[in-house]
Write an enzyme that holds these catalytic residues in place. Structure first.
Site, PDB file in Angstrom:
ATOM      1  N   LYS A 106       0.868  -1.193   0.000  1.00  0.00           N
ATOM      2  CA  LYS A 106       0.000   0.000   0.000  1.00  0.00           C
ATOM      3  C   LYS A 106       0.891   1.226   0.000  1.00  0.00           C
ATOM      4  O   LYS A 106       2.018   1.181   0.496  1.00  0.00           O
ATOM      5  CB  LYS A 106      -0.887   0.016   1.245  1.00  0.00           C
ATOM      6  CG  LYS A 106      -2.145   0.837   1.082  1.00  0.00           C
ATOM      7  CD  LYS A 106      -3.198   0.055   0.342  1.00  0.00           C
ATOM      8  CE  LYS A 106      -4.489   0.836   0.172  1.00  0.00           C
ATOM      9  NZ  LYS A 106      -5.568  -0.042  -0.300  1.00  0.00           N
TER      10      LYS A 106
HETATM   11  P1  NAD Z   1     -13.667   7.382  -2.436  1.00  0.00           P
HETATM   12  O1  NAD Z   1     -12.697   8.448  -2.091  1.00  0.00           O
HETATM   13  O2  NAD Z   1     -14.094   7.212  -3.854  1.00  0.00           O
HETATM   14  O3  NAD Z   1     -15.018   7.548  -1.566  1.00  0.00           O
HETATM   15  C1  NAD Z   1     -15.041   7.704  -0.186  1.00  0.00           C
HETATM   16  C2  NAD Z   1     -16.453   8.116   0.210  1.00  0.00           C
HETATM   17  O4  NAD Z   1     -16.559   8.172   1.649  1.00  0.00           O
HETATM   18  C3  NAD Z   1     -16.867   9.508  -0.274  1.00  0.00           C
HETATM   19  O5  NAD Z   1     -18.228   9.502  -0.655  1.00  0.00           O
HETATM   20  C4  NAD Z   1     -16.696  10.391   0.966  1.00  0.00           C
HETATM   21  O6  NAD Z   1     -17.514  11.549   0.953  1.00  0.00           O
HETATM   22  C5  NAD Z   1     -17.139   9.407   2.021  1.00  0.00           C
HETATM   23  N1  NAD Z   1     -16.706   9.783   3.382  1.00  0.00           N
HETATM   24  C6  NAD Z   1     -15.503  10.220   3.786  1.00  0.00           C
HETATM   25  N2  NAD Z   1     -15.535  10.479   5.102  1.00  0.00           N
HETATM   26  C7  NAD Z   1     -16.779  10.185   5.524  1.00  0.00           C
HETATM   27  C8  NAD Z   1     -17.447  10.267   6.774  1.00  0.00           C
HETATM   28  N3  NAD Z   1     -16.811  10.695   7.869  1.00  0.00           N
HETATM   29  N4  NAD Z   1     -18.741   9.879   6.854  1.00  0.00           N
HETATM   30  C9  NAD Z   1     -19.398   9.443   5.758  1.00  0.00           C
HETATM   31  N5  NAD Z   1     -18.829   9.364   4.541  1.00  0.00           N
HETATM   32  C10 NAD Z   1     -17.540   9.734   4.433  1.00  0.00           C
HETATM   33  O7  NAD Z   1     -13.023   6.027  -1.871  1.00  0.00           O
HETATM   34  P2  NAD Z   1     -13.350   4.540  -2.306  1.00  0.00           P
HETATM   35  O8  NAD Z   1     -12.381   4.124  -3.352  1.00  0.00           O
HETATM   36  O9  NAD Z   1     -14.806   4.387  -2.513  1.00  0.00           O
HETATM   37  O10 NAD Z   1     -12.905   3.764  -0.976  1.00  0.00           O
HETATM   38  C11 NAD Z   1     -13.742   3.712   0.175  1.00  0.00           C
HETATM   39  C12 NAD Z   1     -13.192   2.644   1.112  1.00  0.00           C
HETATM   40  O11 NAD Z   1     -13.151   1.397   0.410  1.00  0.00           O
HETATM   41  C13 NAD Z   1     -11.773   2.872   1.616  1.00  0.00           C
HETATM   42  O12 NAD Z   1     -11.668   2.306   2.898  1.00  0.00           O
HETATM   43  C14 NAD Z   1     -10.929   2.071   0.638  1.00  0.00           C
HETATM   44  O13 NAD Z   1      -9.678   1.698   1.186  1.00  0.00           O
HETATM   45  C15 NAD Z   1     -11.825   0.880   0.439  1.00  0.00           C
HETATM   46  N6  NAD Z   1     -11.585   0.110  -0.772  1.00  0.00           N
HETATM   47  C16 NAD Z   1     -11.648   0.684  -2.003  1.00  0.00           C
HETATM   48  C17 NAD Z   1     -11.451  -0.099  -3.131  1.00  0.00           C
HETATM   49  C18 NAD Z   1     -11.594   0.457  -4.510  1.00  0.00           C
HETATM   50  O14 NAD Z   1     -11.526  -0.333  -5.479  1.00  0.00           O
HETATM   51  N7  NAD Z   1     -11.822   1.748  -4.689  1.00  0.00           N
HETATM   52  C19 NAD Z   1     -11.137  -1.449  -3.005  1.00  0.00           C
HETATM   53  C20 NAD Z   1     -11.082  -2.016  -1.729  1.00  0.00           C
HETATM   54  C21 NAD Z   1     -11.321  -1.216  -0.618  1.00  0.00           C
END
Ligand code: NAD
Length: 416
Positions: A106
């Site tokens: 990461k």
């Molecule tokens: P992103 O940046 O696209 O979206 C994050 C979302 O969370 C946004 O809508 C943001 O407004 C919201 N958010 C942030 N703080 C918040 C809060 N305090 N309360 C409510 N909502 C809040 O990120 P993503 O890629 O969707 O990733 C989200 C999670 O999933 C992370 O933990 C990431 O590590 C995990 N993840 C992502 C992927 C991927 O393929 N993108 C894969 C595995 C895991």
């Protein structure tokens, strides 16, 4: 004892429990408790207003016994070494749970991407790539997008890496644009994995997914795609929040209209088809399925007693603290742990890497079918391990991963 919100300590706490239950060799336990490599870099960047800013970046490889390190790059003001170490370790377990030939890595940069121009982000990404160049590569370490980064970020990493090695090397990153060797189905892969595991979890409870009620925290890549796919599968998404707003509708939100609203307003707040609610309540709504898809440490020892969902499908990494685990178990909440529930992304990343290396590209249907196969297989492997060790699914998933990673380590032996 006060609750730790240090994600690396949270990972170690689960690792300790799983290792004891599994009877892991002590030497291997010690190896898994720390990443094999952590790199910290300082990144001078020329800002648009003429100033120079120096950013801090990290790349951590937790374990590479089963293959190259694999894991996203996160741009966020809260990025720190322990968070990246935890996320790297989770990738080790995740790649092992879905049985793809990668280790765990990461990276991240402490920055606020929402307040940086495209030019600044490009210069930052290129400098970061150049600094971590020595440990990157299709056979070494393969980044992907995470919070605050996207396919454009990956395109810059690809280009910078390729310029240094003097040839186009598109397998150095996944989650890149289609025209640069990205895979069909990758943008919604994590959300699709949430859908597949949610369906399996409901089936385990003897309930259909169609008609099930859903609440989702976070409406970024994972949350929005999960919402769309769950909605299209007949589930009723009744509440959604992001960092800036909330919306709920007991009869079910029109998710397609919500996606359109979100694209324009950049928040789910203010959506005409729903009403606002207190953001914290999203986690404690009386729904069938709760999908935390935002950030770490959301379900804690404090609010876990109030979680009323029957199933929690962890779209985010580390949304539940170690203290909350036994409370959810006691209350009969079925938790599909992050290292299984959100592994759809890394699974299709693996497909992307394979397609890049063979130079032959699959149709979307093929990608989605393979994803269903990998995810359902992993789901059943996790739950049969859970049953075998009479534990909860999170520890079951850790044990399954430990089994696979430690086997690889034992075959290889220690080079000393
Ligand atoms: P992103 O940046 O696209 O979206 C994050 C979302 O969370 C946004 O809508 C943001 O407004 C919201 N958010 C942030 N703080 C918040 C809060 N305090 N309360 C409510 N909502 C809040 O990120 P993503 O890629 O969707 O990733 C989200 C999670 O999933 C992370 O933990 C990431 O590590 C995990 N993840 C992502 C992927 C991927 O393929 N993108 C894969 C595995 C895991």
């Amino acid at each position: 004892m006060s609750e730790t919100h240090n994600p690396f300590e949270a990972m170690q706490a689960r690792l300790r429990v799983a290792s004891e239950l599994y009877g892991l060799d002590d030497a291997l336990f010690k190896v898994f408790m720390a990443p094999v490599r952590s790199m910290i870099v300082s990144l001078p960047v020329h800002m648009d207003d003429g100033r120079w800013e120096v950013f801090t970046g990290y790349r951590v490889q937790h374990n590479i016994a089963r293959g190259p390190a694999k894991g996203g790059i996160r741009y966020d003001l809260h990025v720190n070494l322990d968070e990246i170490k935890a996320l790297a370790a989770w990738m080790t377990w995740k790649t092992a749970v879905v049985d793809v030939p990668f280790g765990g890595g990461k990276g991240g940069i402490v920055c606020d991407p929402a307040h940086m121009s495209q030019g600044e982000l490009e210069r930052l990404t290129r400098r970061y790539t150049a600094e971590i160049m020595d440990i990157l590569g299709p056979d070494r370490d393969v980044p992907a997008p995470d919070m605050g980064t996207n396919s454009q970020t990956m395109a810059w990493v690809l280009d910078t890496y390729s310029m240094h090695v003097r040839k186009t090397e598109n397998a150095v990153v996944t989650g890149k644009p289609l025209g640069l060797g990205g895979s069909l189905g990758r943008p919604e892969a994590t959300g699709r994995g949430v859908l597949i595991t949610a369906r399996e979890a409901m089936q385990r409870l003897g309930k259909p997914l169609a008609g099930a009620t859903v609440a989702i925290q976070g409406f970024g890549n994972v949350g929005s795609q999960a919402a769309r796919l769950l909605h299209e599968a007949g589930a009723r998404v009744i509440a959604v929040c992001d960092n800036h707003g909330t919306t709920k509708n007991e009869r079910g939100l029109d998710v397609h209209a919500l996606l359109k609203h979100n694209q324009e307003a950049r928040t789910v707040g203010g959506f005409k088809g729903g009403e606002a609610f207190d953001k914290e309540e999203v986690l404690t709504m009386p729904v069938d399925i709760l999908v935390p898809a935002a950030l770490e440490n959301q379900i804690t020892g404090l609010n876990a007693p109030r979680v009323r969902a029957k199933v929690v499908v962890e779209g985010a990494n580390g949304p539940t603290t170690a203290e909350a685990d036994p409370i959810l178990l006691e209350n009969g909440v079925l938790v599909v742990p992050d290292i299984l529930a959100n592994a759809g992304g890394v699974t299709v990343s693996y497909f992307e890497w394979v397609q890049n290396r063979i130079g032959f590209y699959w149709r979307e249907r093929e990608v989605n079918e393979k994803l269903v196969e990998y995810m359902t297989h992993a789901f059943h492997a996790v739950f049969s391990t859970t049953d075998k060790y009479k534990t909860n699914p999170r520890i079951g998933a850790y044990i399954l991963a430990l089994e696979r990673v430690s086997q690889a380590m034992q075959h290889r032996g220690f080079y000393a």
